[in-house]
Every structure is written in C-alpha cells, then in structure tokens.
Design an enzyme around this catalytic site. Structure first.
Site, PDB file in Angstrom:
ATOM      1  N   PRO A  11       0.789  -1.226   0.000  1.00 21.84           N
ATOM      2  CA  PRO A  11       0.000   0.000   0.000  1.00 21.84           C
ATOM      3  C   PRO A  11       0.822   1.277   0.000  1.00 21.84           C
ATOM      4  O   PRO A  11       1.865   1.357   0.648  1.00 21.84           O
ATOM      5  CB  PRO A  11      -0.821  -0.100   1.290  1.00 21.84           C
ATOM      6  CG  PRO A  11      -0.106  -1.093   2.141  1.00 21.84           C
ATOM      7  CD  PRO A  11       0.536  -2.054   1.187  1.00 21.84           C
ATOM      8  N   TYR A  24      11.362   8.679   0.945  1.00 18.18           N
ATOM      9  CA  TYR A  24      11.293   7.635  -0.079  1.00 18.18           C
ATOM     10  C   TYR A  24      11.960   8.008  -1.405  1.00 18.18           C
ATOM     11  O   TYR A  24      12.029   7.175  -2.313  1.00 18.18           O
ATOM     12  CB  TYR A  24       9.829   7.250  -0.325  1.00 18.18           C
ATOM     13  CG  TYR A  24       9.180   6.658   0.910  1.00 18.18           C
ATOM     14  CD1 TYR A  24       9.636   5.451   1.437  1.00 18.18           C
ATOM     15  CD2 TYR A  24       8.149   7.311   1.566  1.00 18.18           C
ATOM     16  CE1 TYR A  24       9.078   4.910   2.575  1.00 18.18           C
ATOM     17  CE2 TYR A  24       7.572   6.779   2.711  1.00 18.18           C
ATOM     18  CZ  TYR A  24       8.047   5.580   3.210  1.00 18.18           C
ATOM     19  OH  TYR A  24       7.497   5.041   4.345  1.00 18.18           O
ATOM     20  N   GLU A  99      12.962  -9.734   1.194  1.00 16.60           N
ATOM     21  CA  GLU A  99      12.177  -8.574   1.641  1.00 16.60           C
ATOM     22  C   GLU A  99      12.962  -7.308   1.331  1.00 16.60           C
ATOM     23  O   GLU A  99      14.172  -7.252   1.583  1.00 16.60           O
ATOM     24  CB  GLU A  99      11.950  -8.685   3.156  1.00 16.60           C
ATOM     25  CG  GLU A  99      11.253  -7.483   3.748  1.00 16.60           C
ATOM     26  CD  GLU A  99      11.040  -7.593   5.261  1.00 16.60           C
ATOM     27  OE1 GLU A  99      11.502  -8.593   5.863  1.00 16.60           O
ATOM     28  OE2 GLU A  99      10.433  -6.679   5.829  1.00 16.60           O
ATOM     29  N   HIS A 101      12.865  -2.812   1.414  1.00 16.65           N
ATOM     30  CA  HIS A 101      12.258  -1.524   1.766  1.00 16.65           C
ATOM     31  C   HIS A 101      13.136  -0.435   1.167  1.00 16.65           C
ATOM     32  O   HIS A 101      14.369  -0.556   1.157  1.00 16.65           O
ATOM     33  CB  HIS A 101      12.192  -1.332   3.287  1.00 16.65           C
ATOM     34  CG  HIS A 101      11.357  -2.371   3.954  1.00 16.65           C
ATOM     35  ND1 HIS A 101       9.980  -2.294   4.003  1.00 16.65           N
ATOM     36  CD2 HIS A 101      11.707  -3.533   4.571  1.00 16.65           C
ATOM     37  CE1 HIS A 101       9.519  -3.365   4.622  1.00 16.65           C
ATOM     38  NE2 HIS A 101      10.535  -4.136   4.972  1.00 16.65           N
ATOM     39  N   ARG A 108      13.911   4.515  11.787  1.00 11.36           N
ATOM     40  CA  ARG A 108      12.664   5.282  11.819  1.00 11.36           C
ATOM     41  C   ARG A 108      11.889   4.969  13.118  1.00 11.36           C
ATOM     42  O   ARG A 108      12.496   4.614  14.110  1.00 11.36           O
ATOM     43  CB  ARG A 108      11.865   4.973  10.556  1.00 11.36           C
ATOM     44  CG  ARG A 108      12.646   5.329   9.288  1.00 11.36           C
ATOM     45  CD  ARG A 108      11.840   5.071   8.035  1.00 11.36           C
ATOM     46  NE  ARG A 108      10.643   5.883   8.013  1.00 11.36           N
ATOM     47  CZ  ARG A 108       9.607   5.673   7.194  1.00 11.36           C
ATOM     48  NH1 ARG A 108       9.669   4.671   6.316  1.00 11.36           N
ATOM     49  NH2 ARG A 108       8.552   6.445   7.240  1.00 11.36           N
TER      50      ARG A 108
HETATM   51  C1  DQA Z   1       8.464   0.931   3.356  1.00 14.56           C
HETATM   52  C2  DQA Z   1       8.645   1.124   4.865  1.00 14.56           C
HETATM   53  C3  DQA Z   1       7.325   0.910   5.592  1.00 14.56           C
HETATM   54  O1  DQA Z   1       7.500   1.094   7.009  1.00 14.56           O
HETATM   55  C4  DQA Z   1       6.278   1.897   5.110  1.00 14.56           C
HETATM   56  O2  DQA Z   1       5.037   1.640   5.722  1.00 14.56           O
HETATM   57  C5  DQA Z   1       6.149   1.932   3.628  1.00 14.56           C
HETATM   58  C6  DQA Z   1       7.347   1.807   2.800  1.00 14.56           C
HETATM   59  C7  DQA Z   1       9.752   1.267   2.556  1.00 14.56           C
HETATM   60  O3  DQA Z   1       9.852   0.836   1.426  1.00 14.56           O
HETATM   61  O4  DQA Z   1      10.615   1.975   3.074  1.00 14.56           O
HETATM   62  O5  DQA Z   1       5.079   2.189   3.101  1.00 14.56           O
HETATM   63  O6  DQA Z   1       8.154  -0.432   3.110  1.00 14.56           O
END
Ligand code: DQA
Length: 147
Positions: A11, A24, A99, A101, A108
């Site tokens: 999401p 981001y 995984e 991010h 954070r």
């Molecule tokens: C995320 C990190 C998550 O905590 C956050 O809710 C996101 C993006 C990232 O790519 O840094 O929506 O997955």
C-alpha cells in the site's frame, strides 16, 4: 531456463515520487519497475512487477506464485509490520523470498522495526531506495543458480 520473479509492492507505494520524498526519494514506482525489468534482463530473469493497496490481493498474488514463479521480491510496505496473512501466504508457497524496503526501517519509528515478512524471508535489504530492489534481484539470481 528463464526464472520468473514476482516483485510485489504494498500500500501507498503507487504514490512514490510524490509521497514523503525526503524519506522515499523522487523515483516513481513505474521507474523502479522499469529498472527492475532491465536488471532482470541482464540476469536472464523475467520480472513481473505489481502493486496493490489491498492485503487480500497481495495474499492472492503470493499464493498464485507457487505455480510458475521461482522467487519473490516483496516490499509489503505498512503490511510488513502488521500482516500475519501475508506471512502465512509466504510460508505456504515455499519460494525464496527477499524482503525489501526503500527506507531504512531501523532508523525510523520503533513500530517499523518489526516485520512479519522477515520471518519468511531469506534476506532483507533496506535503506537503499530503488537499489534495494536491484540488489534483491542479484541475490535471487545467485540463490537460484546455486539450487
Ligand atoms: C516501506 C517502509 C514501511 O515502514 C512503510 O510503511 C512503507 C514503505 C519502505 O519501502 O521503506 O510504506 O516499506
């Protein structure tokens, strides 16, 4: 044989580029998808890159990866921190999972430090923006080569 890799995004990642760019970055999700397709080509992999804001849709896509896919790269976004359903789906399909991010979730808020997805992942790459995805493809290529 060409490995098919499913890259799933959770999401709010459809809003990349506009969403909190200080955290981001300015890359759009579309741009990350194109970079992943190119990376996949150099590694002899076919990349299927998708995004959904819905937990159930992500679960259904993970389940369907059992047929025909060799591995999964998953940025479950906020569902990483909440979704036992996604964890169970990953365990059910028995595919190598990396995984990813974009942000460094360990720098954070404390609620981002726990990820259910990590319990099903062979590895976790975070904090490197779009590069997190490309490194995940490198890792999967190596893992699948060794199989
Ligand atoms: C995320 C990190 C998550 O905590 C956050 O809710 C996101 C993006 C990232 O790519 O840094 O929506 O997955």
């Amino acid at each position: 044989m060409t490995h098919k890799i499913l890259i799933l995004n959770g999401p709010n990642l459809n809003m990349l580029g506009e969403r909190e760019p200080d955290i981001y970055g300015s890359d759009s999700l579309e741009g990350i998808g194109v970079a992943c397709q190119h990376k996949g080509q150099t590694l002899g992999m076919a990349v299927d890159f998708r995004q959904s804001n819905e937990e159930g849709e992500l679960v259904t896509w993970i389940q369907s990866a059992a047929k025909g896919y060799s591995g999964i790269v998953l940025n479950a976004a906020a569902y990483s921190h909440t979704s036992i359903a996604i964890l169970d789906a990953l365990r059910a399909v028995d595919l190598p999972v990396i995984e990813v991010h974009l942000s460094n979730i360990h720098r954070r808020e404390s609620f981002r430090r726990h990820s259910y997805v990590s319990q099903a992942a062979l590895g976790v790459i975070c904090g490197l923006g779009a590069q997190s995805y490309l490194l995940a493809l490198d890792a999967l290529a190596r893992i699948l080569d060794e199989e």
